[in-house]
Motif scaffolding. Structure first.
Motif, PDB file in Angstrom:
ATOM      1  N   LEU A 191     -21.602 -17.860 -25.434  1.00  0.00           N
ATOM      2  CA  LEU A 191     -21.261 -17.014 -24.579  1.00  0.00           C
ATOM      3  C   LEU A 191     -20.995 -17.196 -23.214  1.00  0.00           C
ATOM      4  O   LEU A 191     -20.120 -16.909 -22.582  1.00  0.00           O
ATOM      5  N   ALA A 192     -21.911 -18.467 -22.755  1.00  0.00           N
ATOM      6  CA  ALA A 192     -21.762 -19.117 -21.496  1.00  0.00           C
ATOM      7  C   ALA A 192     -20.637 -19.966 -21.544  1.00  0.00           C
ATOM      8  O   ALA A 192     -19.831 -19.690 -20.471  1.00  0.00           O
ATOM      9  N   LEU A 193     -20.100 -20.271 -22.518  1.00  0.00           N
ATOM     10  CA  LEU A 193     -18.826 -21.295 -22.585  1.00  0.00           C
ATOM     11  C   LEU A 193     -17.383 -20.621 -22.366  1.00  0.00           C
ATOM     12  O   LEU A 193     -16.533 -21.293 -22.151  1.00  0.00           O
ATOM     13  N   VAL A 194     -17.687 -19.356 -22.491  1.00  0.00           N
ATOM     14  CA  VAL A 194     -16.442 -18.435 -22.031  1.00  0.00           C
ATOM     15  C   VAL A 194     -16.020 -18.731 -20.577  1.00  0.00           C
ATOM     16  O   VAL A 194     -14.937 -18.902 -20.248  1.00  0.00           O
ATOM     17  N   TYR A 195     -16.999 -19.042 -19.932  1.00  0.00           N
ATOM     18  CA  TYR A 195     -16.654 -19.631 -18.652  1.00  0.00           C
ATOM     19  C   TYR A 195     -16.820 -20.980 -18.286  1.00  0.00           C
ATOM     20  O   TYR A 195     -17.703 -21.322 -17.515  1.00  0.00           O
ATOM     21  N   ARG A 196     -15.923 -21.608 -19.109  1.00  0.00           N
ATOM     22  CA  ARG A 196     -16.032 -23.000 -19.343  1.00  0.00           C
ATOM     23  C   ARG A 196     -16.065 -23.804 -17.798  1.00  0.00           C
ATOM     24  O   ARG A 196     -16.692 -24.853 -17.997  1.00  0.00           O
ATOM     25  N   TRP A 197     -14.993 -23.434 -17.055  1.00  0.00           N
ATOM     26  CA  TRP A 197     -14.920 -24.138 -15.958  1.00  0.00           C
ATOM     27  C   TRP A 197     -16.176 -24.013 -14.953  1.00  0.00           C
ATOM     28  O   TRP A 197     -16.598 -25.213 -14.381  1.00  0.00           O
ATOM     29  N   ARG A 198     -16.705 -22.782 -15.136  1.00  0.00           N
ATOM     30  CA  ARG A 198     -18.141 -22.924 -14.135  1.00  0.00           C
ATOM     31  C   ARG A 198     -19.101 -23.496 -14.941  1.00  0.00           C
ATOM     32  O   ARG A 198     -20.235 -23.931 -14.365  1.00  0.00           O
ATOM     33  N   PHE A 199     -19.183 -23.552 -15.852  1.00  0.00           N
ATOM     34  CA  PHE A 199     -20.328 -24.191 -17.017  1.00  0.00           C
ATOM     35  C   PHE A 199     -20.053 -25.477 -16.773  1.00  0.00           C
ATOM     36  O   PHE A 199     -21.020 -26.222 -16.573  1.00  0.00           O
ATOM     37  N   ALA A 200     -18.821 -26.235 -16.637  1.00  0.00           N
ATOM     38  CA  ALA A 200     -18.645 -27.726 -16.344  1.00  0.00           C
ATOM     39  C   ALA A 200     -19.100 -28.145 -14.970  1.00  0.00           C
ATOM     40  O   ALA A 200     -19.660 -28.917 -14.757  1.00  0.00           O
ATOM     41  N   GLY A 239     -27.241 -24.123  -9.235  1.00  0.00           N
ATOM     42  CA  GLY A 239     -28.023 -22.906  -9.397  1.00  0.00           C
ATOM     43  C   GLY A 239     -26.802 -21.789  -9.228  1.00  0.00           C
ATOM     44  O   GLY A 239     -27.160 -20.638 -10.210  1.00  0.00           O
ATOM     45  N   PHE A 240     -26.119 -21.786  -8.333  1.00  0.00           N
ATOM     46  CA  PHE A 240     -25.150 -20.523  -8.092  1.00  0.00           C
ATOM     47  C   PHE A 240     -24.169 -20.495  -9.452  1.00  0.00           C
ATOM     48  O   PHE A 240     -23.959 -19.260  -9.847  1.00  0.00           O
ATOM     49  N   GLN A 241     -23.597 -21.449  -9.877  1.00  0.00           N
ATOM     50  CA  GLN A 241     -22.885 -21.225 -10.974  1.00  0.00           C
ATOM     51  C   GLN A 241     -23.643 -20.910 -12.228  1.00  0.00           C
ATOM     52  O   GLN A 241     -23.026 -20.019 -13.079  1.00  0.00           O
ATOM     53  N   SER A 242     -24.841 -21.301 -12.445  1.00  0.00           N
ATOM     54  CA  SER A 242     -25.571 -20.770 -13.538  1.00  0.00           C
ATOM     55  C   SER A 242     -25.790 -19.295 -13.541  1.00  0.00           C
ATOM     56  O   SER A 242     -25.809 -18.421 -14.515  1.00  0.00           O
ATOM     57  N   GLU A 243     -26.353 -18.974 -12.134  1.00  0.00           N
ATOM     58  CA  GLU A 243     -26.638 -17.491 -12.009  1.00  0.00           C
ATOM     59  C   GLU A 243     -25.317 -16.580 -12.082  1.00  0.00           C
ATOM     60  O   GLU A 243     -25.229 -15.457 -12.787  1.00  0.00           O
TER      61      GLU A 243
END
Length: 628
Positions: free
Chosen positions: A38-47, A114-118
């Motif tokens: 589900l998190a990998l849907v936002y792959r660029w932010r996850f990366a 931290g910002f990207q994770s949140e």
């Protein structure tokens, strides 16, 4: 013993009868894997979050190396005296600048991570809320019949937060800890294998204890979430039934019930805290024992000249940096355990396949004359049960401008018949057609747009009268709403209100009387102008005089529609073109009013009972029926 309610503070029903074992590692990893997908849907932010976490670890590891190098230079300065003081001090100043730069870059990269994770966590939370709510709109009535709404609220809020929280905090901390331990171990072992192994000697203990803690916490979290469902259910029922609670002075009983559910939830929460605290005590002890070993062995190796003071400082600094991540292991395991238990409960709902859905190739309903037919319809709520079906071999038809009346004792299957028409349930035998089209072959939206079901149990929204009437067609013109309200005999009352149709009616229409709520529901059902109108005891709370006016207005307004009226009051349906009498799911009498009176059966006895009171034999027969 005081007994107030049939409901208890026991476990709420679950969508599945055999919940999986929370100690199942493969199941737990599968759920966490699904959460990460589900998190990998936002792959660029996850990366970006992963990359900046890696950079933060690199800057973290640079600091012990710089400190060790500084200590060795300072030690050299002390040994060499003033001869090389300037060069050494310059080197120390340069190292200090690098330390500040490394600390600043570590803070910056940790902030970005931290910002990207949140951001990802909040976005996944929004996606899950939408998916969860959308699923609840599509699952069949059979699901809602057996699962309490309090349990669904808990899953859609507390369980969803458990999943979101792991993405937001647990995953980020896990990545940081793993990178720090892995890269730090490689760095230290490359410098001094023995000292590196001693420095990381607490890691196997951490792995074993954290794994055990995770298993125990998963079980504890599952039990706690189920208990929170019960707590939510008790509160919801008490609030919805507040008038009943007050009427029977049952406040102390409700408080006792809520206290009992709260105490059980508190006990489980304390159990969870005890598991985490005990495990963290063991992990922390192992960590400080490793530091003691490094100090003991490292001191001897410095004394023997096998290790410099700077290198020993580097080892100790790195272990100090590990102190906070090690202490966060408890939070990481708690977060992952909650994500597993919460994810399992949440995905149980998201993975449900609605029992009532559009079949493959379903086409929109094509309306012609608007003739509704029941062809040998049978239905059972539980087809596997041995009990008699709710409906058996029911056949009738009603066309535009025609009215069909349905009457029968309580529990005969009348309301069930009404629920089959918009396909809230599927028939188990026979078929229902609208203009010759089997309703199972057309899309649900087109079918339900063509059928208006107005029920006895009215639900109104905490909004104004205008929006409640326009709920079925928000684009309806004001004059259409007024026409519907006039037909339902609610317009004159609405016109007396200070805000008119803009008057807010409160939760479930609490500011209205029972009859006013039913008339408002009738107006709402009239707005879309459906081809088939079904009134299921829709005027039971309306006084006789007003009901007569409503019926007269409805007859004029439904001349081109097929109308079905289900009622216990014969005055509501005696004008119908045909009346069918249902008992035990079967049609036992049918015909117009006069013919049924002449038949002198159940209908005639009921008519005499309502018009002039029952005779002694009829009263005895009614009492016998009630006893049966």
């Amino acid at each position: 013993m005081t007994f107030r309610s049939a409901s208890s503070a026991g476990s709420s029903p679950s969508p599945q009868s055999n919940p999986p074992d929370d100690s199942d590692l493969s199941g737990a990893s599968g759920i966490l894997g699904r959460v990460l997908r589900l998190a990998l849907v936002y792959r660029w932010r996850f990366a970006i979050a992963t990359l900046t976490s890696l950079l933060a670890t690199f800057f973290n590891l640079a600091m012990p190396r710089l400190l060790g190098w500084s200590v060795d230079h300072a030690h050299t300065l002390l040994r060499q005296g003033a001869a090389h003081a300037d060069a050494t001090l310059s080197a120390l100043a340069y190292t200090a600048v690098l330390l500040v730069a490394a600390a600043a870059l570590r803070g910056l990269t940790q902030m970005i991570s931290g910002f990207q994770s949140e951001y990802i966590g909040q976005s996944v939370g929004r996606d899950l809320r939408i998916a969860f709510f959308e699923k609840l709109q599509r699952v069949g009535f059979d699901f809602h019949d057996r699962v309490h709404s309090g349990d669904l609220i808990t899953r859609g809020m507390l369980d969803l937060e458990g999943v979101r929280g792991f993405i937001e905090m647990g995953f980020q901390r896990s990545v940081s800890l793993l990178l720090l331990v892995a890269l730090g171990s490689a760095l230290l072992i490359s410098q001094d294998p023995l000292m590196g192994l001693l420095a990381m000697s607490f890691v196997p203990l951490v792995g074993w204890r954290a794994g055990r803690m995770g298993l125990l916490l998963r079980v504890a979290w599952t039990r706690l979430q189920e208990r929170m469902s019960v707590l939510t259910r008790v509160m919801e029922e008490s609030l919805q039934g507040m008038r009943v609670v007050r009427a029977f002075a049952a406040g102390p009983f409700e408080m006792e019930k809520f206290d009992a559910a709260g105490d059980r939830a508190l006990a489980l929460s304390n159990e969870r805290i005890a598991i985490r605290s005990g495990s963290m005590a063991v992990i922390t002890l192992g960590y400080y024992l490793a530091i003691a070993l490094v100090l003991w062995v490292g001191g001897h190796r410095v004394q023997d000249g096998q290790l410099t003071i700077g290198q020993l400082t580097e080892f100790l600094t790195l272990m100090t940096l590990l102190q906070q991540p090690v202490r966060q292991i408890g939070m990481i395991m708690n977060s992952s355990a909650r994500a597993v238990s919460s994810g399992r409960r949440l995905f149980e709902i998201l993975d449900l396949e609605p029992t009532i859905h559009d079949k493959e190739g379903a086409r929109p309903l094509v309306l012609g004359e608007g003739v509704l037919r029941f062809e040998s319809v049978s239905f059972a709520y539980d087809p596997q049960a041995q009990a008699s079906p709710t409906l058996s071999e029911v056949s009738f038809s009603v066309g535009p401008g025609e009215t069909l009346g349905i009457v029968g004792p309580s529990g005969a299957g009348k309301s069930t018949l009404a629920l089959l028409i918009p396909r809230f349930y599927d028939v188990t035998g026979g078929r229902i057609t609208l203009d010759g089209q089997d309703i199972r072959d057309v899309t649900l939206d087109s079918l339900r747009n063509a059928v208006g079901l107005i029920q006895q149990d009215v639900f109104l929204f905490d909004d104004n009268i205008h929006r409640n009437i326009a709920y079925a067609d928000p684009d309806a013109e004001q004059h259409e709403l007024i026409d519907a309200a006039m037909t339902a005999q609610i317009h004159d009352y609405t016109a007396t209100l200070p805000l008119g149709y803009g008057t807010r009616i409160g939760e479930r229409g609490v500011s209205l009387s029972g009859g006013q709520r039913q008339r408002l529901s009738i107006a709402r059902g009239m707005v879309p102008d459906p081809a088939v109108l079904v009134f299921d005891d829709a005027t039971s709370a309306v006084d006789a005089a007003t009901e007569h006016e409503v019926r007269a207005a409805l007859r004029a307004a439904t001349r081109s529609q097929a109308t079905i009226i289900i009622s216990h009051r014969l005055g509501s349906l005696m004008h119908a073109d045909e009346i069918i009498v249902i008992d035990h799911g079967r049609i036992i009498e049918r015909g117009p009013h006069d013919a049924l009176i002449g038949h002198d059966g159940y209908y005639a006895a009921l008519y005499r009972s309502q018009s002039q009171g029952p005779s002694l034999p009829e009263r005895a027969a009614c009492e016998e029926r009630i006893g049966a």
